[in-house]
Design a protein around this motif. Structure first.
Motif, PDB file in Angstrom:
ATOM      1  N   LEU A 131       0.834  -1.208   0.000  1.00  0.00           N
ATOM      2  CA  LEU A 131       0.000   0.000   0.000  1.00  0.00           C
ATOM      3  C   LEU A 131       0.866   1.253   0.000  1.00  0.00           C
ATOM      4  CD1 LEU A 131      -2.680  -1.007   2.680  1.00  0.00           C
ATOM      5  CD2 LEU A 131      -2.815  -1.280   0.215  1.00  0.00           C
ATOM      6  N   GLY A 132       2.034   1.151   0.625  1.00  0.00           N
ATOM      7  CA  GLY A 132       2.904   2.325   0.673  1.00  0.00           C
ATOM      8  C   GLY A 132       4.280   1.966   1.178  1.00  0.00           C
ATOM      9  N   THR A 133       5.244   2.837   0.863  1.00  0.00           N
ATOM     10  CA  THR A 133       6.625   2.607   1.300  1.00  0.00           C
ATOM     11  C   THR A 133       7.287   3.964   1.515  1.00  0.00           C
ATOM     12  OG1 THR A 133       8.630   1.377   0.798  1.00  0.00           O
ATOM     13  CG2 THR A 133       7.627   2.532  -1.028  1.00  0.00           C
ATOM     14  N   THR A 134       8.528   3.952   2.028  1.00  0.00           N
ATOM     15  CA  THR A 134       9.154   5.248   2.272  1.00  0.00           C
ATOM     16  C   THR A 134       9.798   5.798   1.006  1.00  0.00           C
ATOM     17  OG1 THR A 134      10.685   6.499   3.643  1.00  0.00           O
ATOM     18  CG2 THR A 134      11.307   4.233   3.131  1.00  0.00           C
ATOM     19  N   GLN A 136      10.206  11.578  18.563  1.00  0.00           N
ATOM     20  CA  GLN A 136       9.444  10.323  18.639  1.00  0.00           C
ATOM     21  C   GLN A 136       7.949  10.581  18.402  1.00  0.00           C
ATOM     22  OE1 GLN A 136      10.254   6.802  21.503  1.00  0.00           O
ATOM     23  NE2 GLN A 136       8.761   8.046  22.572  1.00  0.00           N
ATOM     24  N   GLN A 137       7.454  11.679  18.976  1.00  0.00           N
ATOM     25  CA  GLN A 137       6.034  12.013  18.786  1.00  0.00           C
ATOM     26  C   GLN A 137       5.733  12.334  17.326  1.00  0.00           C
ATOM     27  OE1 GLN A 137       5.081  15.186  21.521  1.00  0.00           O
ATOM     28  NE2 GLN A 137       5.326  13.852  23.298  1.00  0.00           N
ATOM     29  N   ALA A 138       6.613  13.118  16.693  1.00  0.00           N
ATOM     30  CA  ALA A 138       6.373  13.508  15.292  1.00  0.00           C
ATOM     31  C   ALA A 138       6.424  12.276  14.379  1.00  0.00           C
ATOM     32  CB  ALA A 138       7.411  14.543  14.856  1.00  0.00           C
ATOM     33  N   ALA A 139       7.431  11.418  14.611  1.00  0.00           N
ATOM     34  CA  ALA A 139       7.560  10.213  13.775  1.00  0.00           C
ATOM     35  C   ALA A 139       6.334   9.321  13.968  1.00  0.00           C
ATOM     36  CB  ALA A 139       8.839   9.461  14.138  1.00  0.00           C
ATOM     37  N   THR A 140       5.894   9.193  15.225  1.00  0.00           N
ATOM     38  CA  THR A 140       4.749   8.326  15.514  1.00  0.00           C
ATOM     39  C   THR A 140       3.482   8.894  14.881  1.00  0.00           C
ATOM     40  OG1 THR A 140       5.788   7.738  17.604  1.00  0.00           O
ATOM     41  CG2 THR A 140       3.458   7.196  17.382  1.00  0.00           C
ATOM     42  N   GLU A 141       3.320  10.227  14.987  1.00  0.00           N
ATOM     43  CA  GLU A 141       2.110  10.832  14.419  1.00  0.00           C
ATOM     44  C   GLU A 141       2.063  10.603  12.908  1.00  0.00           C
ATOM     45  OE1 GLU A 141       1.305  14.678  16.137  1.00  0.00           O
ATOM     46  OE2 GLU A 141      -0.218  15.084  14.606  1.00  0.00           O
ATOM     47  N   SER A 142       3.229  10.612  12.284  1.00  0.00           N
ATOM     48  CA  SER A 142       3.283  10.336  10.851  1.00  0.00           C
ATOM     49  C   SER A 142       2.891   8.878  10.565  1.00  0.00           C
ATOM     50  CB  SER A 142       4.696  10.627  10.329  1.00  0.00           C
ATOM     51  OG  SER A 142       4.784  10.316   8.968  1.00  0.00           O
ATOM     52  N   LEU A 143       3.430   7.956  11.364  1.00  0.00           N
ATOM     53  CA  LEU A 143       3.074   6.535  11.179  1.00  0.00           C
ATOM     54  C   LEU A 143       1.563   6.344  11.353  1.00  0.00           C
ATOM     55  CD1 LEU A 143       5.892   4.710  13.239  1.00  0.00           C
ATOM     56  CD2 LEU A 143       5.719   4.835  10.752  1.00  0.00           C
ATOM     57  N   ILE A 144       1.005   7.019  12.368  1.00  0.00           N
ATOM     58  CA  ILE A 144      -0.427   6.880  12.652  1.00  0.00           C
ATOM     59  C   ILE A 144      -1.263   7.402  11.477  1.00  0.00           C
ATOM     60  CG2 ILE A 144      -2.310   7.738  14.177  1.00  0.00           C
ATOM     61  CD1 ILE A 144      -0.524   5.814  15.651  1.00  0.00           C
ATOM     62  N   ASP A 145      -0.859   8.575  10.973  1.00  0.00           N
ATOM     63  CA  ASP A 145      -1.603   9.184   9.865  1.00  0.00           C
ATOM     64  C   ASP A 145      -1.617   8.269   8.637  1.00  0.00           C
ATOM     65  OD1 ASP A 145      -2.786  11.763   8.677  1.00  0.00           O
ATOM     66  OD2 ASP A 145      -1.192  11.236   7.252  1.00  0.00           O
ATOM     67  N   ARG A 146      -0.462   7.647   8.351  1.00  0.00           N
ATOM     68  CA  ARG A 146      -0.341   6.739   7.198  1.00  0.00           C
ATOM     69  C   ARG A 146      -1.156   5.462   7.419  1.00  0.00           C
ATOM     70  NH1 ARG A 146       0.854   9.355   3.328  1.00  0.00           N
ATOM     71  NH2 ARG A 146      -0.585  10.573   4.510  1.00  0.00           N
ATOM     72  N   CYS A 147      -1.104   4.967   8.676  1.00  0.00           N
ATOM     73  CA  CYS A 147      -1.860   3.739   8.996  1.00  0.00           C
ATOM     74  C   CYS A 147      -3.361   3.996   8.927  1.00  0.00           C
ATOM     75  CB  CYS A 147      -1.503   3.225  10.393  1.00  0.00           C
ATOM     76  SG  CYS A 147       0.090   2.435  10.459  1.00  0.00           S
ATOM     77  N   ARG A 148      -3.769   5.225   9.298  1.00  0.00           N
ATOM     78  CA  ARG A 148      -5.208   5.544   9.226  1.00  0.00           C
ATOM     79  C   ARG A 148      -5.677   5.435   7.764  1.00  0.00           C
ATOM     80  NH1 ARG A 148      -5.081  10.251  11.505  1.00  0.00           N
ATOM     81  NH2 ARG A 148      -5.536   9.572  13.619  1.00  0.00           N
ATOM     82  N   ASN A 149      -4.882   5.989   6.860  1.00  0.00           N
ATOM     83  CA  ASN A 149      -5.236   5.882   5.433  1.00  0.00           C
ATOM     84  C   ASN A 149      -5.260   4.417   4.985  1.00  0.00           C
ATOM     85  OD1 ASN A 149      -5.322   8.608   5.340  1.00  0.00           O
ATOM     86  ND2 ASN A 149      -3.595   8.894   3.940  1.00  0.00           N
ATOM     87  N   ALA A 150      -4.292   3.640   5.482  1.00  0.00           N
ATOM     88  CA  ALA A 150      -4.225   2.222   5.087  1.00  0.00           C
ATOM     89  C   ALA A 150      -5.442   1.462   5.591  1.00  0.00           C
ATOM     90  CB  ALA A 150      -2.948   1.591   5.629  1.00  0.00           C
ATOM     91  N   ILE A 151      -5.852   1.755   6.816  1.00  0.00           N
ATOM     92  CA  ILE A 151      -7.037   1.085   7.373  1.00  0.00           C
ATOM     93  C   ILE A 151      -8.244   1.423   6.503  1.00  0.00           C
ATOM     94  CG2 ILE A 151      -8.679   1.191   9.313  1.00  0.00           C
ATOM     95  CD1 ILE A 151      -6.268   1.289  11.220  1.00  0.00           C
TER      96      ILE A 151
END
Ligand code: KG4
Ligand code: ZN
Length: 345
Positions: A154-157, A244-259
């Motif tokens: 679905l996505g990659t870096t 850590q918060q910024a990186a995590t928020e980015s992971l969360i945002d991407r995972c939300r789209n994936a879900i």
């Protein structure tokens, strides 16, 4: 009962493990080379290969002893065939081939990423299909895992992997190597992370791709402009937490789209979010992903922290999954430094 012996030598851990067909880890030995690479601030491929060569045989023997087994009890031998550092891969693959040739056992070359991807089936008996966030030092991907060898990306870096960003930030903050656990530890002592305003990579953008090099550069600028050469311990803690918060928020945002996209495309047969890879050991990331999953009616499945980083139990398990499907590799298998999941046979 089926027992598979697995070998992992793709980076800086020399590891061997034995798992059974009923998901029992009979033995799991990981020898970390961290101390050998620490003076250089990262993995030195030549040192890694030589160290695998010196230690692998002893680790395999120790593994069999811990399991109370001999090679006569083993059904197949699996080794990481890639992706990874070529010197280490050659050591692991040749050792596995030699054992399988000597004992007439099937040899299975395992894709290291597939081993991370299937770990939750060993530890939590997760059924296909599931959404997977694979986050390690070299990879950052969102995939739908439909079956063994069946991955829909679905996505990659677009640039750095998230683990790489943790490692580079740790280096900039003089925390040491490997950086992920050290940044997480420093962040625990943060008092005012909000004083460092950092960009949230890709936030709000469509799709499931990642990017971490801009965030890394932003951290570098904060260090140069605000902290100087010898940052105070509290500054390091606060900036570690902000990163850590910024990186995590980015992971969360991407995972939300994936879900959302997996729900649309698979009509709700996908309802589990699995995390894997070294970065999945991060407690803050695990907590935030759990909240996201629950908000969306998904279950978060996170393997035990000890099996998130590189290990051979995951290699043995991925080998066992392939063995059960009747798959094996020939003695002509050549290790693959690059081996994307989409190119699985
Ligand atoms: O899966 P892995 O052991 O090796 C690769 O296949 O790359 O992942 C290693 C990566 C490193 O970048 C390391 O810094 C990161 O995982 N890592 C963490 C944590 N533990 C390991 N990153 C953030 N928080 C952690 N607790
Ligand atoms: Zn890995």
């Amino acid at each position: 009962m089926v027992f598979v012996l697995g070998i992992e030598t793709s980076c800086d851990e020399t590891a061997a493990a034995i798992v059974s067909g009923d998901r029992e880890i009979k033995a799991n030995i990981v020898l970390s080379q961290i101390k050998e690479h620490q003076p250089y601030g990262g993995v030195v491929p030549e040192i890694a290969a030589r160290s695998h060569l010196s230690h692998l045989e002893g680790i395999v023997q120790k593994c069999l002893k811990q399991a109370g087994m001999t090679l006569g009890d083993i059904s197949a031998v699996a080794a990481t065939g890639g992706p990874g550092l070529i010197g280490g891969l050659i050591v692991g693959v040749m050792t596995a081939k030699a054992m399988s040739a000597a004992r007439g056992l099937p040899f299975i070359a395992v894709n290291h990423l597939e081993a991370h991807a299937l770990t939750a089936r060993l530890t939590n008996d997760v059924q296909f299909p599931y959404l997977l966030l694979l986050v390690s030092g070299g990879h950052c991907q969102l995939l739908i895992v439909k079956g063994v060898g069946q991955y829909k990306k679905l996505g990659t870096t677009k640039d750095d992997a998230v683990g790489e960003a943790f490692d580079k930030v740790a280096k900039m903050l003089n925390l040491g190597y490997p950086g992920g656990p050290l940044v997480e530890k420093a962040a625990r002592d943060a008092k005012h992370p909000e004083r460092f305003v950092l960009p949230i990579p890709m936030k709000g953008q469509a799709g499931c791709d990642f990017s971490f090099s801009g965030l890394k550069t932003a951290v570098c600028q904060k260090i140069m402009h605000d902290l100087g050469d010898k940052p105070a311990v509290q500054d390091v803690a606060d900036l570690s937490a902000a990163f850590q918060q910024a990186a995590t928020e980015s992971l969360i945002d991407r995972c939300r789209n994936a879900i959302q996209s997996s729900v649309v495309s698979h009509q709700s047969s996908v309802n589990k979010l699995v995390i894997a890879g070294g970065v999945a050991a991060n407690t803050y990331i695990r907590e935030q992903l759990k909240l996201l999953a629950e908000e969306n009616g998904f279950e978060l499945i996170a393997p035990p922290i000890s099996l998130c980083g590189d290990n051979a139990a995951m290699i043995a398990w991925a080998g066992l999954e392939r063995f059960r499907l009747g798959q094996q590799d020939g003695m002509d298998f050549a290790p693959r430094p690059r081996w994307p999941l989409e190119e699985m046979r």
